[in-house]
Write an enzyme that holds these catalytic residues in place. Structure first.
Site, PDB file in Angstrom:
ATOM      1  N   GLU A  46       0.856  -1.180   0.000  1.00  0.00           N
ATOM      2  CA  GLU A  46       0.000   0.000   0.000  1.00  0.00           C
ATOM      3  C   GLU A  46       0.890   1.227   0.000  1.00  0.00           C
ATOM      4  O   GLU A  46       1.707   1.394   0.902  1.00  0.00           O
ATOM      5  CB  GLU A  46      -0.882   0.017   1.250  1.00  0.00           C
ATOM      6  N   ASP A  57      -4.536   9.140  11.166  1.00  0.00           N
ATOM      7  CA  ASP A  57      -3.180   8.669  11.407  1.00  0.00           C
ATOM      8  C   ASP A  57      -2.578   9.176  12.705  1.00  0.00           C
ATOM      9  O   ASP A  57      -2.795  10.316  13.101  1.00  0.00           O
ATOM     10  CB  ASP A  57      -2.284   9.086  10.236  1.00  0.00           C
TER      11      ASP A  57
END
Ligand SMILES: Cc1ncc(COP(=O)(O)O)c(C=O)c1O
Lengths: 256, 599
Positions: A46, A57
C-alpha cells in the site's frame, strides 16, 4: 481479474501487506521501496499519498506525510513515478490517502491514472459509503480499481453486510477503533469480534490492519483473517540507516 | 394541532408549515395551548395561525403572542384586512372554497395583499370537511400567484396530486385525513404521505438554505469521515433532533441560557455610530454573555446533549480560546471531564484563556502537528475521538465538521436571530432589518445571526471574512476569495488549498477567524448568493475596534471588529436598519490592541 483477486484466490498462507508513504524518506524512494518489499516476499503493498491533515493517522504516519509533502510529493508526481511501476514490481499495489487530494485530482482522472499505472485498489478512509455508491462506484468499476472499506468493532452488522456487498477484493479490519500506530490489543473483546465476523461468512476475505508490529500480533491476526497489514512499524523502520537495503530484515521481524 | 407531544413528533418530520386553528367554532380549536410549545418550534417550520373572520387586531395579537410566521385566512376577509396583516411581516395565505361555479376573478383584489392562495373544498363550515373538490376547475385559474391545495387530501389520492402538473402548486395542506382524532396527527400516516410526495417536494428542497436529510446544503456538507468515527457521528445524527426538541431538554436549555448565560442578550442601538454612518445601527450584544462570546450558546446545548447521550468525557478544539473556555465552563457546570486541544502557537498568543480553562479544571493539550493552530487542534480532537469512541463527546465549536454538527450548532446559535427578530420588532415595529452583518471564522455566530432571516430574502446578509494583511498578500484567511471546493474535517465546503489539495495555512490577526475553511451552510449561501461574502484586513478591524470603544464605550473582540469594519465600506440610503453581531468582547485581545495603538 486483477492481481488482488488472483492473490486471494490462490495463496493459502497468511498474507502480509506493507504500507509506506510515497516520497518518504526521499522523494524518489517510492519504487525502490516497492521493489525491496516484493523481493523480501511481501504479498502486496500500500503506497500512501500524503495529505496535510491525515485525521486517521497517528504521529508516525503524520510525520512521514509531512516530510513527503516537504520533499515535494504530489499525487501528480506519484502517478508520474508509477509509470515505471509495472516494469519493476508484479505484486498487487494499492494507493491509500485522503479524499480531498483525490477530489482535487478529479475522481474519474484518478481512477483512470490508477488503471494506467497498474494500481489494483485504493483505500480512502474518509470517502463515505453513501458518496461512493451514489457518485463514484461506476468509475472505480469501469477501471477495475477496487475500493477497500474499513470496519471496526463498532461497525454494525447491517453496515458490514452492506460493505461486503460493495467490496470486491478484501475488507480492512481494525482491531479496535484507533488511529494508526497503536499496538494491536488482543483481548477477549476483540476475539469475540473476530469470531462474530467469521460467523457472518462474508463474501470478501478480510485483513487486519492498524497496530501490527511483530510476530505475535501478525500471527494473532492471521488466526482470524487472511493476514495483516503493517504500516507505522515499517515507516518507523524506514527512518533507520540504509533501511531500503535492509527490508528483508524488517520483514523477518513480522513473518518468519 | 393542539397536543404538545404530537406537535413535537410532527416537528421531527420537518414540514414547511404547521397550522394552529384559532377559530373557536372548529373542533380543532387550540384554545389555550402553552405558548412556549409553539414558540419552541424551530423557525424553519413556519408557525401558521388559521383564522376565520377574526378581527385584524386580534390576529395581530396572536401573531405576537405565539411568534406566528404565517396566517391562513378562511373567512371572507377583505384584501385590506390581508394587507394590514401582511404589513406586520407574516406570510398571508388566503383560502377560498372552490366548486365548479367558482369565479377566479374574485381573486384579483388579493393579488397584491397576500403571498399565497389556498384552494379548499367549498363547504358551509369553512373547510375541514374531508372532501376533495374537482381539481380540473383549477385550469380556470390564470394568475401566476402560487397556491396551496387543500381539502380531503389523503394517502389514497396523493397519486393524483403528483399528477397535477402545475408550477404554481406550492404546497399541499394535509389535515383531516391524517388525524387519529381531531387536532391530533397520525405521524406514521404522515411519513407515508411525505414519502409519496417526495418527487415534488424535491424542488423546494433545493431552494432551501437548510440541511436536507442526507446532510447536504446543496453541493456542500455530508459526513466525510473514516469508519472509526462513523458509529459516533451516526448515533448523534439519529438522536440530535429527538433530544433537542424534548420538552425537558428545551426547558433546561432555556433556563440555563437565561440564568447562567444571561440571555436574552441586549439589542443595542448604537446612536453615535449610527449618526456617523447615516443608518440605524443595532448591536446584538453576544459579548455580554457569560464567558464573553456567542460560543457558550452552543456549548450549553451540546453539554446537555452529551449528558443525554450518556457521555462522561468531553473534548473540544479551540483557536482563540473562546470556545475552549466556553467548553471548560459547561464541563465545570456539569462535572464532566474536559480536554481541550489548542495549537501550540495559539497557546502562546492566548495565554489568559489558557489560564481560564485550567482554572475551571480542563486539561489543555497542545496540538504540535502541522501548523500548530486551529486546524491542527481540530485534527487532534478528531483523533482523540477516534481513539475514545465510547465514553467521549466531541463539542465542535463552529458550524463545521461532519453532518449533523453544522446543523446542530446552527440550531443552538439560532437563538441570536430569534431574539433579534422580536427585539427589533419591539423597538422599530418591524422584525426585519435591511442588513445583517457578522464575522466568519467557521461561521457559527454568522449562521446564528442569519438563521431566522434566511427565508426573508429582502434582508441582506453580509458575512465578513478576515483578509489578514490583504486578500492577495499571501497572509490571509479570506476563504471564499481564495478557496475552492474541497473536503476538510468531515465536510465538503470551500477550502483554502494548494492545487494538489493540501490545506494551506491561513493568517489573521484574530485567532478566531484564522481557519482555512467555512461551514458547509456558508459555502451554500455563498454559492447561491443568498449572503454576500466580503473581507476586512487586520488594520481595518483594529481601527473599527478602536472606533467602537471611543464612540460607544464598547471594546469588541477583534473577530467582531471585522464585522464592524465593513460598515465603513457600505453606502446607506435613508435611514436603513442594520444589525451587527457583536460576537464577543475584547478583553482577550487587549494585548494586541495595546501593541497596535501604543496604549
Ligand atoms: C468573539 C468571536 N467571534 C467570532 C469567532 C469566529 O467563530 P465563528 O465564525 O464560528 O463564529 C470567534 C472564534 O473563536 C470568537 O471568539
Amino acid at each position: 481479474m486483477n492481481r488482488l483477486h488472483q492473490l486471494f484466490n490462490t495463496k493459502e498462507e497468511p498474507l502480509l501487506s506493507i504500507y509506506y508513504t510515497a516520497g518518504y524518506p526521499d522523494i524518489n524512494s517510492t519504487l525502490d521501496i516497492a521493489e525491496g518489499l516484493e523481493k523480501a516476499g511481501v504479498d502486496f503493498i500500500e503506497i500512501g499519498f500524503p495529505y496535510s491533515d491525515p485525521l486517521a493517522d497517528g504521529p508516525v504516519i503524520q510525520n512521514s506525510s509531512l516530510k513527503a509533502l516537504n520533499n515535494g510529493m504530489t499525487l501528480k508526481l506519484l502517478f508520474e513515478q508509477l509509470k515505471e511501476l509495472r516494469n519493476r514490481v508484479s505484486i498487487p499495489v494499492l494507493l491509500m490517502g485522503y479524499f480531498n487530494t483525490v477530489l482535487q485530482y478529479g475522481v474519474p482522472e484518478f481512477c483512470k491514472a490508477c488503471a494506467e499505472a497498474g494500481v489494483d485498489g485504493v483505500i480512502v478512509p474518509d470517502l463515505p459509503m453513501y458518496e461512493y455508491e451514489e457518485l463514484y462506484k461506476d468509475c472505480f468499476l469501469d477501471h477495475d480499481v477496487s475500493n477497500v472499506f474499513l470496519i471496526t468493532p463498532l461497525t454494525s452488522e447491517e453496515r458490514i453486510r452492506k460493505i461486503d456487498k460493495l467490496s470486491n477484493s478484501f475488507i480492512y479490519l481494525l482491531s479496535s477503533s484507533s488511529t494508526t500506530g497503536k499496538n494491536l490489543d488482543v483481548n477477549t473483546s476483540s476475539e469475540a469480534y473476530y469470531a462474530r465476523l467469521q460467523k457472518m461468512e462474508l463474501n470478501n476475505p478480510t485483513m487486519i490492519g492498524f497496530g501490527i508490529h511483530d510476530h505475535n500480533s501478525f500471527n494473532k491476526a492471521a488466526e482470524f483473517t487472511r493476514g495483516a497489514i503493517v504500516g507505522s512499524a515499517f515507516v518507523k523502520f524506514l527512518d533507520t540507516p540504509d533501511a531500503i537495503n535492509r527490508i528483508p530484515e524488517f520483514v523477518a521481524t513480522i513473518r518468519k | 394541532m393542539k397536543y404538545p407531544d404530537n406537535i413535537r413528533d410532527l416537528v421531527l418530520l420537518n414540514p414547511d408549515y404547521i397550522g394552529f386553528i384559532f377559530y373557536d367554532k372548529s373542533k380543532r380549536f387550540v384554545a389555550e395551548i402553552d405558548e412556549q410549545t409553539i414558540k419552541d418550534i424551530p423557525s424553519c417550520i413556519k408557525k401558521t395561525g388559521v383564522f376565520v373572520d377574526e378581527n385584524a387586531s386580534v390576529i395581530l395579537d396572536y401573531i405576537k403572542k405565539y411568534h406566528l410566521q404565517a396566517v391562513q385566512l378562511h373567512g371572507s376577509e377583505t384584501s385590506d384586512t390581508c394587507l394590514k396583516i401582511a404589513e406586520s411581516g407574516v406570510e398571508v395565505i388566503k383560502a377560498f372554497g372552490v366548486d365548479e361555479a367558482f369565479d377566479f376573478n374574485q381573486l384579483l383584489p388579493y393579488l397584491d395583499s397576500v403571498n399565497y392562495f389556498l384552494f379548499d373544498t367549498k363547504t358551509k363550515a369553512h373547510g375541514g370537511s374531508g372532501l376533495t373538490f374537482n381539481w380540473q376547475v383549477l385550469e380556470k385559474y390564470t394568475f401566476s400567484k402560487p397556491y396551496f391545495l387543500s381539502g380531503g387530501l389523503g394517502l389514497e389520492n396523493l397519486d393524483k396530486v403528483l399528477a397535477i402538473n402545475d408550477d404554481r402548486l406550492y404546497a399541499v395542506d394535509l389535515n383531516s385525513c391524517f388525524e387519529s382524532e381531531p387536532a391530533k396527527k397520525d405521524i406514521e400516516k404522515l411519513k407515508l404521505a411525505i414519502n409519496k410526495l417526495r418527487p415534488i417536494l424535491k424542488e423546494t428542497e433545493s431552494m432551501s438554505y437548510n440541511v436536507n436529510e442526507k446532510g447536504y446544503y446543496g453541493d456542500f456538507g455530508g459526513a466525510y469521515i473514516p469508519e472509526m468515527l462513523y458509529p459516533n457521528v451516526e448515533h448523534l445524527r439519529k438522536e440530535y433532533l429527538k433530544i433537542i426538541y424534548e420538552p425537558k431538554f428545551q426547558e433546561e436549555f432555556n433556563q440555563l441560557l437565561k440564568d447562567y448565560v444571561g440571555r436574552p442578550s441586549p439589542l443595542f442601538l448604537a446612536e453615535r455610530l449610527s449618526a456617523k454612518y447615516g443608518a440605524k445601527i443595532y448591536l446584538k450584544r453576544e459579548d455580554l454573555n457569560h464567558t464573553g462570546a456567542h460560543k457558550i450558546n452552543n456549548t450549553i446545548g451540546q453539554i446537555l446533549l452529551a449528558e443525554r447521550l450518556g457521555k462522561k468525557r468531553i473534548i473540544a478544539e479551540t483557536g482563540a480560546g473562546q470556545h475552549g473556555v466556553a467548553t471548560a465552563t459547561v464541563c465545570a457546570l456539569k462535572g464532566l471531564e474536559c480536554v481541550v486541544y489548542m495549537g501550540e502557537i495559539d497557546i502562546e498568543r492566548q495565554a489568559p484563556n489558557v489560564a481560564r480553562m485550567k482554572m475551571m479544571g480542563a486539561t489543555v493539550v497542545p496540538a504540535i502537528s502541522g501548523s500548530k493552530t486551529l486546524k491542527d487542534a481540530t485534527n487532534e480532537a478528531m483523533r482523540d475521538w477516534i481513539n475514545n469512541p465510547e465514553d467521549t463527546h466531541y463539542i465542535i465549536g463552529s458550524v463545521v465538521g461532519p453532518h449533523p454538527y453544522p446543523d446542530m450548532v446552527a440550531r443552538f446559535q439560532s437563538i441570536i436571530s430569534e431574539e433579534t427578530k422580536w427585539q427589533l420588532k419591539e423597538k422599530t415595529g418591524s422584525e426585519y432589518p435591511d442588513y445583517v452583518l457578522a464575522c466568519v471564522g467557521g461561521g457559527s455566530n454568522a449562521i446564528g445571526m442569519f438563521y431566522n432571516f434566511l427565508d426573508d430574502e429582502h434582508v441582506k446578509l453580509i458575512a465578513v471574512e478576515a483578509a489578514g494583511l490583504g486578500v492577495d498578500s499571501g497572509e490571509s484567511a479570506a476563504t471564499t476569495a481564495l478557496g475552492r471546493e474541497g473536503v476538510l474535517h468531515g465536510s465538503r465546503s470551500i477550502l483554502m488549498q494548494t492545487e494538489d489539495g493540501q490545506v494551506t495555512e491561513p493568517y489573521s490577526i484574530s485567532a478566531g477567524l484564522d481557519y482555512p475553511g467555512i461551514g458547509p451552510q456558508h459555502a451554500h449561501l455563498f454559492k447561491t448568493k443568498r449572503a454576500q461574502y466580503v473581507s476586512i484586513t487586520d488594520q481595518e478591524s483594529l481601527d473599527a475596534g478602536l472606533l467602537l470603544a471611543q464612540t460607544e464605550g464598547i471594546i469588541p473582540a477583534i473577530e467582531s471588529a471585522h464585522a464592524l469594519a465593513y460598515l465603513e465600506k457600505m453606502k446607506f440610503k435613508g435611514n436603513e436598519t442594520v444589525v451587527v453581531c457583536l460576537s464577543g468582547r475584547g478583553d482577550k485581545d487587549l494585548a494586541t490592541y495595546m501593541k497596535y495603538f501604543n496604549l
